[in-house]
Design a protein around this motif. Structure first.
Motif, mmCIF file in Angstrom:
data_model
loop_
_atom_site.group_PDB
_atom_site.id
_atom_site.type_symbol
_atom_site.label_atom_id
_atom_site.label_comp_id
_atom_site.label_asym_id
_atom_site.label_seq_id
_atom_site.Cartn_x
_atom_site.Cartn_y
_atom_site.Cartn_z
ATOM 1 N N ASN A 207 34.196 20.650 26.890
ATOM 2 C CA ASN A 207 33.195 19.653 27.260
ATOM 3 C C ASN A 207 33.533 19.015 28.612
ATOM 4 O O ASN A 207 32.636 18.744 29.428
ATOM 5 N N THR A 208 34.824 18.775 28.860
ATOM 6 C CA THR A 208 35.259 18.230 30.148
ATOM 7 C C THR A 208 34.981 19.219 31.275
ATOM 8 O O THR A 208 34.521 18.842 32.360
ATOM 9 N N TYR A 209 35.241 20.474 31.005
ATOM 10 C CA TYR A 209 34.982 21.527 32.000
ATOM 11 C C TYR A 209 33.500 21.575 32.360
ATOM 12 O O TYR A 209 33.128 21.627 33.537
ATOM 13 N N ALA A 210 32.643 21.532 31.324
ATOM 14 C CA ALA A 210 31.195 21.578 31.558
ATOM 15 C C ALA A 210 30.722 20.351 32.340
ATOM 16 O O ALA A 210 29.835 20.444 33.199
ATOM 17 N N THR A 225 38.406 27.246 36.294
ATOM 18 C CA THR A 225 37.754 28.279 35.474
ATOM 19 C C THR A 225 38.770 29.275 34.948
ATOM 20 O O THR A 225 38.774 29.624 33.767
ATOM 21 N N ARG A 226 39.656 29.734 35.827
ATOM 22 C CA ARG A 226 40.640 30.728 35.399
ATOM 23 C C ARG A 226 41.655 30.122 34.424
ATOM 24 O O ARG A 226 42.059 30.769 33.455
ATOM 25 N N GLN A 227 42.053 28.878 34.659
ATOM 26 C CA GLN A 227 43.014 28.226 33.766
ATOM 27 C C GLN A 227 42.433 28.064 32.360
ATOM 28 O O GLN A 227 43.095 28.373 31.353
ATOM 29 N N ILE A 228 41.199 27.571 32.274
ATOM 30 C CA ILE A 228 40.579 27.360 30.961
ATOM 31 C C ILE A 228 40.260 28.692 30.293
ATOM 32 O O ILE A 228 40.372 28.833 29.071
ATOM 33 N N SER A 229 39.901 29.683 31.096
ATOM 34 C CA SER A 229 39.626 31.016 30.539
ATOM 35 C C SER A 229 40.863 31.587 29.868
ATOM 36 O O SER A 229 40.788 32.199 28.796
ATOM 37 N N LEU A 248 33.730 34.959 34.410
ATOM 38 C CA LEU A 248 34.438 33.991 33.573
ATOM 39 C C LEU A 248 33.615 32.729 33.360
ATOM 40 O O LEU A 248 33.573 32.175 32.262
ATOM 41 N N GLU A 249 32.945 32.271 34.415
ATOM 42 C CA GLU A 249 32.097 31.085 34.299
ATOM 43 C C GLU A 249 30.989 31.306 33.281
ATOM 44 O O GLU A 249 30.729 30.448 32.433
ATOM 45 N N ASN A 250 30.341 32.464 33.357
ATOM 46 C CA ASN A 250 29.240 32.754 32.435
ATOM 47 C C ASN A 250 29.712 32.792 30.986
ATOM 48 O O ASN A 250 29.050 32.260 30.087
ATOM 49 N N ILE A 251 30.859 33.408 30.753
ATOM 50 C CA ILE A 251 31.399 33.480 29.388
ATOM 51 C C ILE A 251 31.750 32.084 28.885
ATOM 52 O O ILE A 251 31.455 31.720 27.739
#
Length: 267
Positions: A207-210, A225-229, A248-251
């Motif tokens: 939720n924080t990422y979004a 993005t890469r860290q959270i992925s 990665l963003e889309n996923i």
């Protein structure tokens, strides 16, 4: 805290607030479920009697062989009990009645109801119906501070109001971004078991990422993005290696849509 509100501290040390469902909303949901089950029961009995009546020159009440009727009664018992058990586990704690009223069953730690919790909760439904017409269950829900019946106490569950996402007339920045990419939650097939494996901390991270997605400079966004992925995508069987930032963003955004449906309760 307002009356009917409760705060839950999850094992991940995340505080969640919920509005506990009282006797009125729970009774309304149960009545809807019971009407649906009664319709199914009546139709099933009619079909069985018509089939039995057509197999014999005598009316069905002259049958000496009561095995078909016994099998029907057992099958109806399984359907009536299994309805609550299956719906509450596979539909995120919601039967049809609960969904229409806007309530759901969760565990006391704020997580979604487990298979064992659903089994225990609904097995004890038999006791909650005693001596008749859910008398024991009604009394317990009415007097218990968290509106629990016996099944809830033993299974460690609680019934809360769902959080209806407050949609503004204008889309939020992340909703605009998702719409511009034509992304939907169905773009990835994520089964119910996998979704339930995500914790409150995972949801808070997602939720924080979004929330920051559209605000970060490109370099920082790609890094995040890469860290959270690397943290979340292995949980849905997605390999980070070989994918560019756009993929990665889309996923992650699809995962966000799925987790939002699971974790956004009515508080």
């Amino acid at each position: 805290m307002n009356q009917g509100q409760m705060e839950i501290k999850t094992p991940e040390y995340v505080s969640l607030q919920f509005q506990v469902a009282g006797l009125g909303s729970r009774a309304a949901a149960f009545i809807i479920d019971q009407i649906l089950l009664n319709v199914v029961n009546i139709l099933a009995l009619i079909v069985v009697f018509l089939i039995m009546d057509g197999m014999s020159p005598l009316p069905f009440y002259f049958f000496e062989d009561t095995l078909p009727i016994a099998i029907t009664i057992i099958a109806l018992f399984i359907i009536n009990w299994g309805y609550f058990f299956a719906f509450e586990f596979f539909s995120g704690g919601r039967t049809i009645g609960k969904k229409l009223i806007g309530i759901r069953v969760i565990q006391e730690n704020g997580h979604s109801i487990t298979l064992l919790s659903s089994f225990i909760r609904n097995l004890l439904r038999i006791i909650d119906t005693l001596p008749t017409a859910y008398f024991l269950g009604i009394i317990m829900v009415f007097f218990h501070s968290k509106h629990k019946r016996l099944g809830d106490l033993v299974a460690g569950t609680i019934v809360v109001h769902e959080r209806k996402a407050k949609r503004k007339k204008k889309l939020t920045p992340i909703e605009k971004e998702i719409a511009s990419r034509a992304i939907s939650k169905d773009d990835l097939i994520i089964d119910e078991w996998t979704i339930k494996a995500f914790t409150a901390r995972d949801w808070k991270l997602m939720n924080t990422y979004a929330g920051r997605f559209t605000q970060l400079p490109l370099v920082e966004k790609n890094q995040l993005t890469r860290q959270i992925s690397e943290i979340l995508l292995p949980k849905i069987g997605q390999d980070v290696l070989g994918k560019n930032e756009q993929d990665l963003e889309n996923i992650l955004l699809v995962l966000y849509l799925n987790l939002r449906d699971e974790w956004e309760f009515d508080m």
